[in-house]
Design a protein around this motif. Structure first.
Motif, PDB file in Angstrom:
ATOM      1  N   ARG A 198      12.713  -8.747   2.152  1.00  0.00           N
ATOM      2  CA  ARG A 198      12.081  -7.461   2.493  1.00  0.00           C
ATOM      3  C   ARG A 198      10.724  -7.445   1.810  1.00  0.00           C
ATOM      4  O   ARG A 198      10.618  -7.339   0.616  1.00  0.00           O
ATOM      5  N   MET A 199       9.698  -7.653   2.588  1.00  0.00           N
ATOM      6  CA  MET A 199       8.358  -7.724   1.997  1.00  0.00           C
ATOM      7  C   MET A 199       7.431  -6.766   2.717  1.00  0.00           C
ATOM      8  O   MET A 199       7.431  -6.682   3.951  1.00  0.00           O
ATOM      9  N   THR A 200       6.639  -6.089   1.904  1.00  0.00           N
ATOM     10  CA  THR A 200       5.688  -5.133   2.453  1.00  0.00           C
ATOM     11  C   THR A 200       4.514  -5.864   3.094  1.00  0.00           C
ATOM     12  O   THR A 200       3.975  -6.808   2.514  1.00  0.00           O
ATOM     13  N   ARG A 214       0.809  -4.517   5.266  1.00  0.00           N
ATOM     14  CA  ARG A 214       0.071  -3.286   5.572  1.00  0.00           C
ATOM     15  C   ARG A 214      -0.749  -3.389   6.847  1.00  0.00           C
ATOM     16  O   ARG A 214      -1.627  -2.574   7.109  1.00  0.00           O
ATOM     17  N   PRO A 264      -4.779   1.235  -0.247  1.00  0.00           N
ATOM     18  CA  PRO A 264      -4.878   0.234   0.827  1.00  0.00           C
ATOM     19  C   PRO A 264      -5.621   0.758   2.060  1.00  0.00           C
ATOM     20  O   PRO A 264      -5.959   1.934   2.120  1.00  0.00           O
ATOM     21  N   TYR A 290      -5.515   2.180   5.327  1.00  0.00           N
ATOM     22  CA  TYR A 290      -4.496   2.869   6.118  1.00  0.00           C
ATOM     23  C   TYR A 290      -4.688   2.742   7.627  1.00  0.00           C
ATOM     24  O   TYR A 290      -3.858   3.213   8.388  1.00  0.00           O
ATOM     25  N   TRP A 295       6.718  -1.321   5.679  1.00  0.00           N
ATOM     26  CA  TRP A 295       5.699  -0.648   4.853  1.00  0.00           C
ATOM     27  C   TRP A 295       6.201   0.767   4.584  1.00  0.00           C
ATOM     28  O   TRP A 295       6.428   1.545   5.524  1.00  0.00           O
ATOM     29  N   TRP A 296       6.410   1.071   3.320  1.00  0.00           N
ATOM     30  CA  TRP A 296       6.912   2.380   2.885  1.00  0.00           C
ATOM     31  C   TRP A 296       5.688   3.176   2.461  1.00  0.00           C
ATOM     32  O   TRP A 296       5.025   2.812   1.491  1.00  0.00           O
ATOM     33  N   VAL A 297       5.390   4.223   3.156  1.00  0.00           N
ATOM     34  CA  VAL A 297       4.130   4.936   2.923  1.00  0.00           C
ATOM     35  C   VAL A 297       4.425   6.376   2.509  1.00  0.00           C
ATOM     36  O   VAL A 297       5.067   7.131   3.239  1.00  0.00           O
ATOM     37  N   THR A 298       3.920   6.732   1.317  1.00  0.00           N
ATOM     38  CA  THR A 298       4.188   8.083   0.793  1.00  0.00           C
ATOM     39  C   THR A 298       2.924   8.912   0.594  1.00  0.00           C
ATOM     40  O   THR A 298       3.015  10.060   0.177  1.00  0.00           O
ATOM     41  N   ALA A 299       1.783   8.311   0.851  1.00  0.00           N
ATOM     42  CA  ALA A 299       0.521   8.912   0.397  1.00  0.00           C
ATOM     43  C   ALA A 299       0.125  10.212   1.100  1.00  0.00           C
ATOM     44  O   ALA A 299      -1.028  10.606   1.052  1.00  0.00           O
ATOM     45  N   ARG A 337       5.753 -10.436  -3.624  1.00  0.00           N
ATOM     46  CA  ARG A 337       5.056  -9.866  -4.787  1.00  0.00           C
ATOM     47  C   ARG A 337       5.832 -10.093  -6.081  1.00  0.00           C
ATOM     48  O   ARG A 337       7.044 -10.281  -6.057  1.00  0.00           O
ATOM     49  N   LYS A 385       7.831  -9.597  -9.339  1.00  0.00           N
ATOM     50  CA  LYS A 385       8.899  -8.686  -9.768  1.00  0.00           C
ATOM     51  C   LYS A 385       9.191  -8.962 -11.236  1.00  0.00           C
ATOM     52  O   LYS A 385       9.157 -10.116 -11.672  1.00  0.00           O
ATOM     53  N   MET A 420       0.093  -5.341  -6.758  1.00  0.00           N
ATOM     54  CA  MET A 420       0.177  -4.667  -5.453  1.00  0.00           C
ATOM     55  C   MET A 420      -0.301  -5.569  -4.319  1.00  0.00           C
ATOM     56  O   MET A 420       0.205  -5.493  -3.212  1.00  0.00           O
TER      57      MET A 420
HETATM   58  C1  FMN Z   1       8.596   5.190  -3.138  1.00  0.00           C
HETATM   59  C2  FMN Z   1       7.566   4.226  -2.617  1.00  0.00           C
HETATM   60  C3  FMN Z   1       6.325   4.696  -2.260  1.00  0.00           C
HETATM   61  C4  FMN Z   1       5.347   3.833  -1.732  1.00  0.00           C
HETATM   62  N1  FMN Z   1       4.165   4.364  -1.279  1.00  0.00           N
HETATM   63  C5  FMN Z   1       3.239   3.555  -0.742  1.00  0.00           C
HETATM   64  C6  FMN Z   1       2.058   4.099  -0.184  1.00  0.00           C
HETATM   65  O1  FMN Z   1       1.853   5.318  -0.131  1.00  0.00           O
HETATM   66  N2  FMN Z   1       1.141   3.237   0.316  1.00  0.00           N
HETATM   67  C7  FMN Z   1       1.342   1.891   0.300  1.00  0.00           C
HETATM   68  O2  FMN Z   1       0.477   1.161   0.777  1.00  0.00           O
HETATM   69  N3  FMN Z   1       2.473   1.333  -0.189  1.00  0.00           N
HETATM   70  C8  FMN Z   1       3.434   2.144  -0.701  1.00  0.00           C
HETATM   71  N4  FMN Z   1       4.624   1.613  -1.161  1.00  0.00           N
HETATM   72  C9  FMN Z   1       4.849   0.153  -1.075  1.00  0.00           C
HETATM   73  C10 FMN Z   1       4.683  -0.515  -2.449  1.00  0.00           C
HETATM   74  O3  FMN Z   1       3.328  -0.635  -2.781  1.00  0.00           O
HETATM   75  C11 FMN Z   1       5.368  -1.904  -2.414  1.00  0.00           C
HETATM   76  O4  FMN Z   1       6.734  -1.721  -2.186  1.00  0.00           O
HETATM   77  C12 FMN Z   1       5.174  -2.651  -3.743  1.00  0.00           C
HETATM   78  O5  FMN Z   1       3.828  -3.018  -3.902  1.00  0.00           O
HETATM   79  C13 FMN Z   1       6.068  -3.888  -3.879  1.00  0.00           C
HETATM   80  O6  FMN Z   1       5.880  -4.770  -2.808  1.00  0.00           O
HETATM   81  P1  FMN Z   1       7.115  -5.271  -1.923  1.00  0.00           P
HETATM   82  O7  FMN Z   1       7.587  -4.074  -1.134  1.00  0.00           O
HETATM   83  O8  FMN Z   1       6.550  -6.341  -1.024  1.00  0.00           O
HETATM   84  O9  FMN Z   1       8.179  -5.764  -2.830  1.00  0.00           O
HETATM   85  C14 FMN Z   1       5.617   2.450  -1.649  1.00  0.00           C
HETATM   86  C15 FMN Z   1       6.887   1.982  -2.016  1.00  0.00           C
HETATM   87  C16 FMN Z   1       7.855   2.856  -2.474  1.00  0.00           C
HETATM   88  C17 FMN Z   1       9.247   2.343  -2.780  1.00  0.00           C
END
Ligand code: FMN
Length: 242
Positions: free
Chosen positions: A16-18, A20, A87, A89, A155-159, A197, A199, A234
């Motif tokens: 599971r890798m982010t 963007r 990042p 967006y 991609w988990w985005v909370t911003a 990334r 850990k 990041m």
């Molecule tokens: C609760 C949470 C909030 C996050 N919010 C953002 C975000 O707003 N923008 C973004 O680019 N990445 C966001 N991320 C992704 C993280 O930056 C990313 O999971 C982290 O750098 C580790 O990379 P990996 O997911 O590849 O292990 C978020 C992840 C989590 C779990």
């Protein structure tokens, strides 16, 4: 759990890798959305309240408009000199898989609260909010793992938590006032090769029986990490982080 299913699970967890930015040309079949959200459906939650709702966004013009709010936020942060490595967006609009995760905070009432306005009530409510957020995060994580198991990047985005952005986005998706948008889950094939990334090592995050004092951090150490490491962890492959 048999070792075999642990190995299979860890294969998914590790992969599971982010990313963007995505390859927008590969459409996500509805069946995949359903498989992903089926995993979310089985998540644990405080009082089994299941305080989540998932809005699948297939319409490209909606994705574009949501992306525009994030761009605004990106520009605002740059002006505020927040120094957070925000990042790009614009990648949001490239995601073929797009799920908005919402929650109704009134579900905190399902958790232990007194509702009498006392100081004790305030403390219980604070914890109730944490219970709600942990519950939604549990479901969201299940969905992310399911997407990874289907071979997608995520991609988990909370911003977009701020009130202003919420107010702009909710009418776009017809989300009732009572609900809050907590995050957006993007997924799909990556635009370019994903990377793993950095850990923390297991011994850095685990203590046995008593908290390991060697793992205690001072404020200065945390600030130093943010100043020197955050950007690298990041945006860089773990191989390039010392
Ligand atoms: C609760 C949470 C909030 C996050 N919010 C953002 C975000 O707003 N923008 C973004 O680019 N990445 C966001 N991320 C992704 C993280 O930056 C990313 O999971 C982290 O750098 C580790 O990379 P990996 O997911 O590849 O292990 C978020 C992840 C989590 C779990």
């Amino acid at each position: 759990m048999t070792p075999t299913s642990y190995d299979a699970l860890m294969e998914v967890v590790r992969n599971r890798m982010t990313v963007r930015a995505f390859d927008p040309s590969v459409p996500i079949p509805r069946e995949h959305y359903e498989l992903i959200l089926e995993a979310a459906r089985h998540a644990p939650s405080g009082a089994n309240a299941q305080p989540w709702h998932f809005i699948v966004v297939e319409d490209q013009s909606l994705k574009d408009r949501i992306m525009a709010y994030f761009r605004e936020e990106q520009v605002a942060r740059a002006k505020l000199k927040m120094k957070f490595p925000t990042p790009d967006y614009r990648g949001l609009a490239t995601a073929p898989g797009f799920i908005v995760v919402a929650s109704d905070f009134r579900w905190v009432r399902a958790f232990p609260v007194l509702n009498d306005g006392s100081e004790l009530d305030r403390m219980y409510k604070e914890n109730a909010e944490r219970i709600l957020l942990q519950s939604v995060a549990a479901a969201t994580m299940s969905a992310h793992l399911a997407a990874a198991a289907l071979g997608y990047n995520v991609w988990w985005v909370t911003a977009i938590g701020q009130e202003k952005a919420q107010a702009a986005m909710k009418p776009l998706l017809g989300i009732p006032e009572e609900l809050s948008v907590l995050d957006i889950m993007c997924f799909g094939p990556p635009a370019k090769a994903p990377y793993k990334r950095w850990k923390k090592r297991l011994e850095e995050i685990v203590s046995w029986n008593r908290f390991d004092p060697a793992q205690a951090k001072t404020e200065a150490q945390i600030d130093e990490w943010i100043a020197t490491q955050r950007q690298k962890v990041m945006y860089k492959d773990e191989k390039n982080v010392d």
